[in-house]
Design a protein around this motif. Structure first.
Motif, PDB file in Angstrom:
ATOM      1  N   GLY A  15       0.796  -1.217   0.000  1.00  0.00           N
ATOM      2  CA  GLY A  15       0.000   0.000   0.000  1.00  0.00           C
ATOM      3  C   GLY A  15       0.825   1.261   0.000  1.00  0.00           C
ATOM      4  O   GLY A  15       0.317   2.342   0.248  1.00  0.00           O
ATOM      5  N   ALA A  16       2.124   1.159  -0.247  1.00  0.00           N
ATOM      6  CA  ALA A  16       2.997   2.329  -0.238  1.00  0.00           C
ATOM      7  C   ALA A  16       3.121   2.873  -1.644  1.00  0.00           C
ATOM      8  O   ALA A  16       3.637   2.199  -2.519  1.00  0.00           O
ATOM      9  CB  ALA A  16       4.385   1.964   0.301  1.00  0.00           C
ATOM     10  N   PRO A  17       2.626   4.067  -1.917  1.00  0.00           N
ATOM     11  CA  PRO A  17       2.668   4.621  -3.269  1.00  0.00           C
ATOM     12  C   PRO A  17       4.074   4.971  -3.686  1.00  0.00           C
ATOM     13  O   PRO A  17       4.895   5.400  -2.899  1.00  0.00           O
ATOM     14  CB  PRO A  17       1.811   5.894  -3.158  1.00  0.00           C
ATOM     15  N   ALA A  20       5.430   9.787  -8.334  1.00  0.00           N
ATOM     16  CA  ALA A  20       4.703  10.050  -9.564  1.00  0.00           C
ATOM     17  C   ALA A  20       5.674  10.200 -10.720  1.00  0.00           C
ATOM     18  O   ALA A  20       6.747  10.753 -10.580  1.00  0.00           O
ATOM     19  CB  ALA A  20       3.860  11.325  -9.411  1.00  0.00           C
ATOM     20  N   ARG A  21       5.281   9.676 -11.871  1.00  0.00           N
ATOM     21  CA  ARG A  21       6.151   9.739 -13.036  1.00  0.00           C
ATOM     22  C   ARG A  21       6.332  11.190 -13.483  1.00  0.00           C
ATOM     23  O   ARG A  21       5.402  11.974 -13.486  1.00  0.00           O
ATOM     24  CB  ARG A  21       5.539   8.911 -14.174  1.00  0.00           C
ATOM     25  N   GLY A  22       7.551  11.491 -13.900  1.00  0.00           N
ATOM     26  CA  GLY A  22       7.829  12.814 -14.411  1.00  0.00           C
ATOM     27  C   GLY A  22       8.029  13.877 -13.348  1.00  0.00           C
ATOM     28  O   GLY A  22       8.208  15.043 -13.677  1.00  0.00           O
ATOM     29  N   ARG A  23       7.968  13.516 -12.062  1.00  0.00           N
ATOM     30  CA  ARG A  23       8.130  14.486 -10.988  1.00  0.00           C
ATOM     31  C   ARG A  23       9.419  14.198 -10.222  1.00  0.00           C
ATOM     32  O   ARG A  23       9.783  13.053  -9.991  1.00  0.00           O
ATOM     33  CB  ARG A  23       6.945  14.436 -10.010  1.00  0.00           C
ATOM     34  N   PHE A  24      10.101  15.272  -9.816  1.00  0.00           N
ATOM     35  CA  PHE A  24      11.324  15.127  -9.045  1.00  0.00           C
ATOM     36  C   PHE A  24      10.993  14.611  -7.653  1.00  0.00           C
ATOM     37  O   PHE A  24      10.179  15.197  -6.936  1.00  0.00           O
ATOM     38  CB  PHE A  24      12.045  16.470  -8.947  1.00  0.00           C
ATOM     39  N   CYS A 178       3.122  13.248   1.624  1.00  0.00           N
ATOM     40  CA  CYS A 178       2.092  13.861   2.468  1.00  0.00           C
ATOM     41  C   CYS A 178       1.849  13.116   3.766  1.00  0.00           C
ATOM     42  O   CYS A 178       1.208  13.651   4.672  1.00  0.00           O
ATOM     43  CB  CYS A 178       0.777  13.977   1.697  1.00  0.00           C
ATOM     44  N   GLY A 179       2.316  11.882   3.868  1.00  0.00           N
ATOM     45  CA  GLY A 179       2.141  11.115   5.097  1.00  0.00           C
ATOM     46  C   GLY A 179       0.816  10.408   5.220  1.00  0.00           C
ATOM     47  O   GLY A 179       0.545   9.749   6.227  1.00  0.00           O
ATOM     48  N   ARG A 180      -0.031  10.508   4.190  1.00  0.00           N
ATOM     49  CA  ARG A 180      -1.341   9.870   4.271  1.00  0.00           C
ATOM     50  C   ARG A 180      -1.224   8.355   4.083  1.00  0.00           C
ATOM     51  O   ARG A 180      -0.330   7.858   3.400  1.00  0.00           O
ATOM     52  CB  ARG A 180      -2.278  10.429   3.206  1.00  0.00           C
ATOM     53  N   CYS A 350      -2.852  14.956  -2.820  1.00  0.00           N
ATOM     54  CA  CYS A 350      -1.414  14.769  -2.989  1.00  0.00           C
ATOM     55  C   CYS A 350      -1.104  14.378  -4.435  1.00  0.00           C
ATOM     56  O   CYS A 350      -1.708  13.457  -4.980  1.00  0.00           O
ATOM     57  CB  CYS A 350      -0.912  13.698  -2.031  1.00  0.00           C
ATOM     58  N   LYS A 351      -0.177  15.081  -5.054  1.00  0.00           N
ATOM     59  CA  LYS A 351       0.202  14.786  -6.440  1.00  0.00           C
ATOM     60  C   LYS A 351       1.040  13.522  -6.547  1.00  0.00           C
ATOM     61  O   LYS A 351       1.199  12.982  -7.635  1.00  0.00           O
ATOM     62  CB  LYS A 351       0.977  15.975  -7.024  1.00  0.00           C
ATOM     63  N   ARG A 352       1.542  13.048  -5.400  1.00  0.00           N
ATOM     64  CA  ARG A 352       2.381  11.853  -5.424  1.00  0.00           C
ATOM     65  C   ARG A 352       1.551  10.583  -5.305  1.00  0.00           C
ATOM     66  O   ARG A 352       1.772   9.616  -6.021  1.00  0.00           O
ATOM     67  CB  ARG A 352       3.413  11.943  -4.300  1.00  0.00           C
ATOM     68  N   CYS A 353       0.609  10.601  -4.336  1.00  0.00           N
ATOM     69  CA  CYS A 353      -0.165   9.370  -4.094  1.00  0.00           C
ATOM     70  C   CYS A 353      -1.635   9.515  -4.485  1.00  0.00           C
ATOM     71  O   CYS A 353      -2.388   8.536  -4.400  1.00  0.00           O
ATOM     72  CB  CYS A 353      -0.063   8.975  -2.628  1.00  0.00           C
ATOM     73  N   THR A 354      -2.058  10.716  -4.860  1.00  0.00           N
ATOM     74  CA  THR A 354      -3.428  11.053  -5.267  1.00  0.00           C
ATOM     75  C   THR A 354      -4.447  10.885  -4.143  1.00  0.00           C
ATOM     76  O   THR A 354      -5.654  10.865  -4.401  1.00  0.00           O
ATOM     77  CB  THR A 354      -3.883  10.213  -6.491  1.00  0.00           C
ATOM     78  N   ARG A 355      -3.977  10.757  -2.902  1.00  0.00           N
ATOM     79  CA  ARG A 355      -4.907  10.736  -1.773  1.00  0.00           C
ATOM     80  C   ARG A 355      -5.291  12.171  -1.429  1.00  0.00           C
ATOM     81  O   ARG A 355      -4.511  13.097  -1.575  1.00  0.00           O
ATOM     82  CB  ARG A 355      -4.300  10.065  -0.553  1.00  0.00           C
ATOM     83  N   GLY A 356      -6.518  12.347  -0.899  1.00  0.00           N
ATOM     84  CA  GLY A 356      -6.945  13.687  -0.555  1.00  0.00           C
ATOM     85  C   GLY A 356      -8.049  13.683   0.489  1.00  0.00           C
ATOM     86  O   GLY A 356      -8.439  12.678   0.991  1.00  0.00           O
TER      87      GLY A 356
END
Length: 356
Positions: A15-17, A20-24, A178-180, A350-356
């Motif tokens: 469950g660890a995201p 994100a592709r293309g992001r530093f 984000c820690g979510r 979150c742009k990394r894991c898309t959780r919100g």
């Protein structure tokens, strides 16, 4: 290649995201940045321990009366500080390397917090905050070598704490950005953060106003909390005017804290021509508020330390000059909590894991 695919599959199963592709992926480099800063500063102290010039702390401090090691010279102090920073660098490297450590995460995080506390309580003091205020007043003469070293030490251990938080998130299956987690937000949800963040923000407003009231009183000719003799001495040097100016800056900053729980802290008000109606960038509030919370906490801890060192034993009748600063850690912690709550309320998806 096979190992990489298996590693990604394992993270997905846990469950660890992934990034994100293309992001530093800045979280992957935080630990290495902390390691580099701590290593370089540890080596600098090793240089000073072997007789190098420019040691900034202890008896060599530009103002040793503020130092926790006022009477300790370079020969005794530099080796200990070098060992502390080099040891911290080793911990930072363990936090940065991929995978889990055999050392429990709570031990590595505890070591990081201990390193930060050691710097905040001994090496750093109120001069960082004072110099920041003087910079805004365009007075650069107070900045000296000791203050520069204090600032570098604070930044280095701050990076170490940030890398420890990232490590804890990574090893627990949370998003490193984000820690979510998938288990729910709990106290970090926008609704919960709005409740406890409001109380923290009001506390962060009241404390600096208590401090400012003494400085305003002195500027107005009222020796609140100090002797007539001390007040007359400061009046001759115009110290109370300068103190009132600094206190006013702190009071204005405390009022800005209300923006962390008010609509004008999220949407620029109508009187701000060119910006009105636009959303306030989260970082515009979080970055300066976090900086101030750290610096006022450090300053308050210094005054508490000086009290226990007996530096104020001859100033018992001048409580107004020292006691208000001793409650600054309450201000710093409350401001940090209010800032965190503001971030939780406004961070969005979150742009990394898309959780919100």
């Amino acid at each position: 290649m096979t190992q990489l695919i298996e590693h990604r599959a394992s993270r997905a199963a846990d469950g660890a995201p992934g990034p994100a592709r293309g992001r530093f992926n800045w979280t992957a480099w935080m630990g290495y940045l902390a390691f580099t800063a701590l290593l370089l500063y540890g080596l600098a102290h090793a240089y000073w321990a072997f007789g190098g010039d420019g040691f900034p702390f202890g008896a060599d401090d530009a103002n040793p009366e503020y130092s926790a090691f006022e009477h300790v010279g370079r020969e005794r102090l530099a080796p200990w500080i070098a060992g502390g920073f080099l040891g911290s660098a080793a911990v930072a490297l363990l936090l940065a390397l991929p995978g889990r450590r055999r050392i429990p995460a709570r031990v590595l995080m505890g070591a990081s917090v201990f390193s930060a506390a050691a710097v905040f309580c001994t090496l750093a003091d109120f001069r960082i905050l004072g110099n920041l205020a003087y910079v805004f007043m365009l007075k650069f003469g107070a900045i000296n070598w000791t203050v520069i070293n204090q600032l570098f030490a604070v930044v280095a251990v701050g990076l170490m704490v940030a890398s420890a938080i990232i490590y804890q998130r990574r090893t627990s299956g949370a998003c490193t950005g984000c820690g979510r987690t998938d288990s729910g937000a709990g106290w970090t949800s926008p609704e919960a953060a709005a409740r406890w963040g409001r109380r923290a923000a009001y506390t962060a407003v009241v404390v600096p106003l208590l401090y400012a009231s003494t400085r305003w009183a002195w500027a107005l000719g009222i020796p609140l909390g100090i002797s007539e003799e001390l007040w007359e001495e400061g009046k001759k040097d115009n110290l109370w005017i300068a103190g009132a100016a600094l206190a006013t800056m702190g009071a204005l900053g405390s009022l800005l804290t209300l923006g962390l729980v008010r609509r004008w802290g999220e949407i620029f008000p109508r009187w701000m021509v060119g910006l009105r109606g636009r959303r306030v960038p989260v970082s515009l509030a979080v970055v300066p508020a976090t900086l101030v919370s750290v610096l006022v906490t450090i300053a308050g801890v210094m005054y508490i330390r000086l009290h226990f060192q007996g530096a104020f034993d001859n100033q018992k009748d001048d409580w107004g000059a020292t006691v208000p600063e001793m409650i600054w850690p309450v201000w710093g912690v409350a401001l940090a909590a209010a800032t965190l709550a503001y971030y939780f309320r406004r961070r969005g998806v979150c742009k990394r894991c898309t959780r919100g």
